[in-house]
Design an enzyme around this catalytic site. Structure first.
Site, mmCIF file in Angstrom:
data_model
loop_
_atom_site.group_PDB
_atom_site.id
_atom_site.type_symbol
_atom_site.label_atom_id
_atom_site.label_comp_id
_atom_site.label_asym_id
_atom_site.label_seq_id
_atom_site.Cartn_x
_atom_site.Cartn_y
_atom_site.Cartn_z
ATOM 1 N N SER A 144 0.868 -1.176 0.000
ATOM 2 C CA SER A 144 0.000 0.000 0.000
ATOM 3 C C SER A 144 0.901 1.221 0.000
ATOM 4 O O SER A 144 2.089 1.137 0.332
ATOM 5 C CB SER A 144 -0.888 0.002 1.250
ATOM 6 O OG SER A 144 -1.533 1.246 1.428
ATOM 7 N N TYR A 157 -2.619 -1.160 10.233
ATOM 8 C CA TYR A 157 -2.599 -1.326 8.777
ATOM 9 C C TYR A 157 -1.237 -0.952 8.205
ATOM 10 O O TYR A 157 -0.651 -1.708 7.412
ATOM 11 C CB TYR A 157 -3.692 -0.462 8.149
ATOM 12 C CG TYR A 157 -3.870 -0.686 6.666
ATOM 13 C CD1 TYR A 157 -4.543 -1.800 6.189
ATOM 14 C CD2 TYR A 157 -3.352 0.223 5.736
ATOM 15 C CE1 TYR A 157 -4.708 -2.012 4.821
ATOM 16 C CE2 TYR A 157 -3.505 0.021 4.380
ATOM 17 C CZ TYR A 157 -4.190 -1.092 3.923
ATOM 18 O OH TYR A 157 -4.336 -1.304 2.571
#
Length: 272
Positions: A144, A157
């Site tokens: 990401s 995350y």
């Protein structure tokens, strides 16, 4: 430099194929004549993906959670039975969890890591022998932009996506000179359902959770189909690192220009 990888009549394994980027990857690969072993925890959305794919390629569906150690370890046998082997593994399955570190329970933190990081590692361990058996193969791990920059309230995350990045880069160095290439992908704001399906921290007020989801959703601009095509083109070129979206490119540059103070600049553009 590695040769371009032709995907026609190859076999790709994709996790998280029931929606979003995973579904888009399946569509782009199938259009190139690539056979598919598709994985998702949701049988209904996985079947919806398959219904969108063109005929003429061999497709197998596999419903399980990539956090399940035993199922992942046994999965290559099912792929060999259905396809004879695998040329590409795309570790795409992932979940999100908002909240500060103090808000996030240990149980939720471990749940996210079980999918986002340990799922990637276990799938890689399970399939690396099959990939090594091919003259050309590619391992693709979806990190990401939050594997490059680490926003507040994304502790779990970001930690998992930084871990995917570190794992991928170190493994690439270990596999240098072999038939297996490693691609790590850093998408920016892709218009998937990740914000809607993100787990909220325990005790969070429902109204505040919804407000934050709606605010975050405004940053998810790129259609998943466009992101999937960008990633598949990168697989064909056997690229080592892929930034998906102008926001990912910009934040990556910002992290290099201001590696310590980027957050003070980045936060100005985010909703309060």
């Amino acid at each position: 430099m590695r040769n371009r990888l032709s995907l026609r009549d190859r076999t790709a394994v994709i996790t998280g194929a029931g929606s979003g980027i995973g579904r888009a990857l399946a569509q782009s690969l199938a259009q190139r004549g690539c056979h598919l072993a598709l994985v998702d925890v949701n049988a209904h959305t996985l079947a919806e993906t398959v219904a969108l794919l063109p005929t003429g390629v061999r497709i197998s569906q596999h419903v399980f959670d990539v956090a399940n150690r035993d199922v992942v370890a046994a999965f290559p046998v099912a792929v060999v039975d259905a396809h004879g082997g695998a040329d590409v593994l795309i570790n795409n399955a992932g979940v999100a969890l908002g909240g500060t570190f103090e808000m996030v329970s240990e149980e939720d933190f471990d749940w996210l890591f079980g999918i986002n990081f340990h799922g990637v590692v276990r799938m890689t361990r399970a399939f690396l022998p099959l990939l090594r058996a091919r003259p050309e193969a590619q391992l693709v791990n979806i990190s990401s932009i939050f594997g490059i920059v680490a926003p507040a309230e994304q502790v779990a995350y970001a930690a998992s996506k930084f871990a995917v990045r570190g794992f991928s880069e170190a493994l690439r160095h270990e596999l240098e000179g072999s038939s297996v290439g490693v691609t790590v992908v850093h998408p920016g704001g892709i218009r998937t359902n990740i914000s809607d399906s993100a787990r909220a921290p325990q005790g969070a007020e429902a109204a505040e959770v919804q407000r934050r989801r709606e605010a975050f959703r405004k940053f998810l601009r790129m259609p998943p189909e466009q992101a999937g095509e960008i990633i598949v083109q990168a697989i064909e070129r056997r690229r080592k690192r892929v930034l998906v979206g102008s926001d990912a490119v910009g934040l990556s540059l910002l992290s290099r220009v201001a590696p310590v103070s980027y957050w003070s600049l980045m936060a100005k553009g985010l909703p309060k």
